[in-house]
Every structure is written in structure tokens, then in C-alpha cells.
Scaffold this motif. Structure first.
Motif, mmCIF file in Angstrom:
data_model
loop_
_atom_site.group_PDB
_atom_site.id
_atom_site.type_symbol
_atom_site.label_atom_id
_atom_site.label_comp_id
_atom_site.label_asym_id
_atom_site.label_seq_id
_atom_site.Cartn_x
_atom_site.Cartn_y
_atom_site.Cartn_z
ATOM 1 N N VAL A 1 1.063 -1.177 -0.143
ATOM 2 C CA VAL A 1 0.062 0.105 -0.133
ATOM 3 C C VAL A 1 0.833 1.282 -0.062
ATOM 4 N N SER A 2 0.839 2.015 -1.217
ATOM 5 C CA SER A 2 1.539 3.302 -1.114
ATOM 6 C C SER A 2 0.727 4.382 -0.504
ATOM 7 N N ILE A 3 1.372 5.411 0.116
ATOM 8 C CA ILE A 3 0.763 6.541 0.874
ATOM 9 C C ILE A 3 1.318 7.675 0.539
ATOM 10 N N VAL A 4 0.486 8.621 0.163
ATOM 11 C CA VAL A 4 0.968 9.982 -0.093
ATOM 12 C C VAL A 4 0.295 10.962 0.763
ATOM 13 N N ALA B 1 0.255 4.505 -8.332
ATOM 14 C CA ALA B 1 0.058 5.857 -8.653
ATOM 15 C C ALA B 1 -0.752 5.764 -10.038
ATOM 16 N N SER B 2 -0.467 4.952 -10.866
ATOM 17 C CA SER B 2 -1.037 5.140 -12.190
ATOM 18 C C SER B 2 -2.666 4.382 -12.016
ATOM 19 N N ALA B 3 -2.758 3.430 -11.128
ATOM 20 C CA ALA B 3 -4.124 2.979 -10.785
ATOM 21 C C ALA B 3 -5.068 4.120 -10.421
ATOM 22 N N ALA B 4 -4.455 5.396 -9.731
ATOM 23 C CA ALA B 4 -5.039 6.242 -9.264
ATOM 24 C C ALA B 4 -5.103 7.391 -10.130
ATOM 25 N N ASN B 5 -4.642 7.160 -11.313
ATOM 26 C CA ASN B 5 -4.782 8.184 -12.533
ATOM 27 C C ASN B 5 -3.877 9.473 -12.008
ATOM 28 N N ILE C 1 3.589 0.605 2.622
ATOM 29 C CA ILE C 1 3.519 -0.163 3.638
ATOM 30 C C ILE C 1 3.192 -1.597 3.051
ATOM 31 N N ASP C 2 4.013 -2.544 3.571
ATOM 32 C CA ASP C 2 3.836 -4.046 2.846
ATOM 33 C C ASP C 2 3.068 -4.983 3.972
ATOM 34 N N PHE C 3 2.263 -5.609 3.401
ATOM 35 C CA PHE C 3 1.642 -6.496 4.257
ATOM 36 C C PHE C 3 1.252 -8.033 3.365
ATOM 37 N N ILE C 4 1.195 -9.152 4.310
ATOM 38 C CA ILE C 4 0.576 -10.128 3.584
ATOM 39 C C ILE C 4 -0.864 -10.318 4.360
ATOM 40 N N VAL C 5 -1.925 -10.639 3.450
ATOM 41 C CA VAL C 5 -3.506 -10.726 4.125
ATOM 42 C C VAL C 5 -3.628 -12.289 4.246
ATOM 43 N N GLY D 1 -2.439 18.139 4.188
ATOM 44 C CA GLY D 1 -2.794 17.734 5.655
ATOM 45 C C GLY D 1 -3.481 16.418 5.522
ATOM 46 N N ILE D 2 -3.741 15.686 4.302
ATOM 47 C CA ILE D 2 -4.490 14.752 4.080
ATOM 48 C C ILE D 2 -3.617 13.753 3.720
ATOM 49 N N THR D 3 -3.763 12.384 4.669
ATOM 50 C CA THR D 3 -2.887 11.154 4.200
ATOM 51 C C THR D 3 -3.936 10.229 3.379
ATOM 52 N N THR D 4 -3.335 9.771 2.324
ATOM 53 C CA THR D 4 -4.143 9.116 1.281
ATOM 54 C C THR D 4 -3.455 7.822 1.036
ATOM 55 N N THR D 5 -4.328 6.606 1.120
ATOM 56 C CA THR D 5 -3.785 5.483 0.504
ATOM 57 C C THR D 5 -4.247 5.236 -1.066
ATOM 58 N N LEU D 6 -3.179 4.904 -1.641
ATOM 59 C CA LEU D 6 -3.332 4.613 -3.170
ATOM 60 C C LEU D 6 -3.767 3.243 -3.366
#
Ligand SMILES: Nc1ncnc2c1ncn2[C@@H]1O[C@H](COP(=O)(O)OP(=O)(O)O)[C@@H](O)[C@H]1O
Ligand SMILES: [Mg+2]
Length: 340
Positions: A195-198, A296-300, A265-269, A202-207
């Protein structure tokens, strides 16, 4: 006020870490993205000429596109802070925590996110106590399969999946090749996602989460940096509920570690749909085969857009005097010119 339209940015890439090549590829991509957005970019290596160069030609900003020790462990970042040079990304203190996988896991676990059961073992202690007594205890406590890895590092170097006791000694030696500290953890079977975060305004968003499916079954160095070796699904093929859980866990980890601006942030579900935290990356790779650009490109969003925005945000923060202090307890060091 600084003119924010076009910045002079030093992109730092390379270095002597095990991930030198990856860093150079990330650095090139960041440099191209920033140039495409109209900024002036100077690419430099973190070598003996760097600090004198930065003192003589103070840039608006540094982009530390460094992977591996000294770049990601916070050391160089604290020197930039000492020089009052703004840079993109997390404060040195947060980078230091995230860089150490067992420390990061402890902090993230305390914040309520699942982490693999694990044992952390420095080489000296392993030697002193003796492999013959330590390894059977580990096998008994954690069971198999296990993952053995260096406490710090990246690109899966020194990481071994261990299915049975006979493979454990070799895996320990491999991990110690890359670090003085090895981590042995239970292998989580499930779906690997990143999960990439940007952060912006002031807003923290997950891509969108990227699902990683290596052809070989193992997300090794080869699987990472050779096109076609790994299938990626963006967004990850998760139910809405699990997608939300993964995104929330990523934000919790990002906040708990004190990360800023961007991270991955990397996970195994696992089979229950619970995200299990693996690690946090302070300076996510931005190579052609890296996860952050896919998200990023998936979020355009294009890389020039994101990189320029991050640079402008870092610049705006420093214009407000927000270069992180070198000490967390600033009062105790109130006389120290660097922290004022
Ligand atoms: N506990 C674990 N359970 C299952 N797979 C793991 C575990 N730890 C690591 N892995 C696998 O090994 C890879 C590399 O491990 P990681 O800790 O992420 O090191 P690196 O920093 O080198 O990427 C991961 O991408 C994942 O595929
Ligand atoms: Mg990893």
C-alpha cells in the motif's frame, strides 16, 4: 517567500549499499519526473564530495532517492536536518525506526496491527548461545514454515523461506551476510499486497493496493527487477471489507512510525482476511518495475504530478520553518542552535 514554481532539487541516488543499482534507477526516474514538471535537477551520489557541495550550492530541496543503509536508515537525513536543508520524505528519527524491521514491527504491533510471530537474534548472541541450542528452540516456538531475514535491508536480499529444520542454519548465515541482526518469523500464507501512501494538504491518502504474485512463488530480487517475473494486480483482488482493513492498517502503520509525505507499507493478507504487517519503506522504489508507480497510475496520477507535488509540499513546509528538529525533546536542547 520562496518562488515555488520551479525549484532547484538535488536528487541523491546510488551510494555503496547493496541496493545501489535500484537506487540509481529510482533516482533517474525521480529526476525525469521532476524535470518534466519544470524543476531543475542535479543528480548526485552520497559520496565525500556531497556535503561540501550542498554547503556551497544550497539547493531548494534534496530528494533522497536512496535505498539501503545510510540512505534509508536516517543517517544522511539527520545530516541534512543539521544543515537545515529541506528534503522530501520522513524525518530522520522515523526513518531510523522504520529501517529496523523488528523495531518497526514492535511499534506497528503496539498500534494494533497484526505482525508475524518472530524472534530477533544478533549474531554475537547466536554464537554465544550456540546454534545447536538456539535453532531447536526457534523451531519449537515458531514452527515451520519460517522466513529468515536480515533486520535491515531491502530487495529481499538475505531473505530465505525455510520449510524445515535442516534449512535453518544456512538461512541464518545468509541473513547475517547482510546484517549483524537476523529476524526469524513465522511465514504468513496469504496474499502479498503493498500500500503506497501519499500526504497532501494535510490529508494522508492510500493509493490502490498492489497485489504481488511472483511467477516463482517468491518475491525475490530477480522477481522484483526483471520485467515479467511478477504479476501485479492493481487494485489488489480483495473484498471491499479487506481492502478497507488493509488501507486502515497501512495508515495506522504510517502514523505510528511517524512517517511523512510518502511511504509504502507491505502486508500479507492471511487466510482470515487480516492484514499482517511485513515492513514499511520510507523511500519506496520508483523504478519501472516498482510498486509505488503502479499504484500511482491506478489512481490516475502521473509520476511528474506526484513527485512535483511532494517537492512543493516539502518546500512549503520548510518555508513555514518545519524542518524537523534533530531531537524530539526540543526543550531539553533549547540552547542548541541546530534545534532552534
Ligand atoms: N513473515 C513472512 N511471511 C510470508 N512471506 C514473507 C514474510 N516475510 C517476508 N516474506 C516474503 O519475503 C519478501 C521479502 O521480505 P521483506 O521483509 O519484505 O524484505 P525486503 O525488505 O528485502 O523486501 C516479501 O516481499 C515476502 O514475499
Ligand atoms: Mg519487502
Amino acid at each position: 517567500m520562496t518562488d515555488f514554481s520551479a525549484l532547484t532539487i538535488v536528487v541523491l541516488a546510488g551510494g555503496i549499499s547493496h541496493e545501489r543499482e535500484v537506487s540509481l534507477r529510482t533516482g533517474r526516474r525521480v529526476a525525469e519526473a521532476l524535470e518534466a514538471a519544470g524543476h531543475s535537477v542535479i543528480e548526485r551520489e552520497p559520496d565525500a564530495a556531497l556535503l561540501p557541495y550542498l554547503r556551497a550550492n544550497t539547493p531548494d530541496l534534496v530528494w533522497p532517492a536512496l535505498h539501503g543503509a545510510s540512505g534509508e536508515d536516517g543517517a544522511l537525513l539527520s545530516l541534512l536536518q543539521a544543515m537545515k536543508i529541506s528534503y522530501v520524505g520522513s524525518p530522520a528519527s522515523a526513518a531510523r525506526l522504520a529501517w529496523s524491521k523488528p523495531h518497526a514491527a514492535a511499534i506497528v504491533a503496539a498500534a494494533g496491527v497484526a505482525t508475524p510471530a518472530s524472534i530477533t537474534l544478533p549474531r554475537d548472541e547466536f554464537r554465544e548461545l550456540g546454534a545447536h541450542s538456539v535453532l531447536p528452540l526457534i523451531a519449537e516456538a515458531l514452527g515451520f514454515p519460517l522466513v529468515v531475514k536480515p533486520a535491515q535491508g531491502g530487495s529481499a536480499q538475505g531473505v530465505t523461506i525455510v520449510s524445515e529444520a535442516s534449512e535453518l542454519p544456512r538461512a541464518m548465515v545468509d541473513a547475517y551476510t547482510y546484517s549483524d541482526i537476523a529476524v526469524i518469523e513465522r511465514r504468513i500464507i496469504g496474499t502479498e499486497v503493498a500500500v503506497s501512501i501519499v500526504e497532501h494538504e494535510g490529508i494522508t491518502t492510500t493509493l490502490p493496493a498492489v497485489e504481488i504474485v511472483p511467477r516463482s512463488g517468491i518475491y525475490s530480487y530477480e522477481a522484483r527487477y526483471n520485467a515479467g517475473e511478477t504479476y501485479f494486480y492493481t487494485p489488489a483482488r480483495l473484498t471491499d471489507t479487506v481492502t478497507t482493513a488493509v488501507s486502515e492498517a497501512a495508515l495506522t502503520a504510517h502514523d505510528a512510525l511517524g512517517l511523512r509525505q510518502l511511504s509504502r507499507i507491505d502486508f500479507i493478507v492471511d487466510s482470515d482476511g487480516s492484514p499482517v504487517f511485513l515492513e514499511a519503506s520510507v523511500m519506496p522504489g520508483l523504478t519501472e518495475t516498482s510498486l509505488f508507480p503502479l499504484a500511482a497510475s491506478a489512481a490516475n496520477l502521473t509520476l511528474p504530478e506526484i513527485c512535483s507535488q511532494l517537492a512543493l509540499d516539502a518546500m512549503a513546509a520548510s518555508d513555514r520553518g518545519a524542518i524537523p528538529p534533530l531531537y524530539s525533546n526540543t526543550e531539553a536542547f533549547a540552547d542548541d542552535p541546530v534545534t532552534e
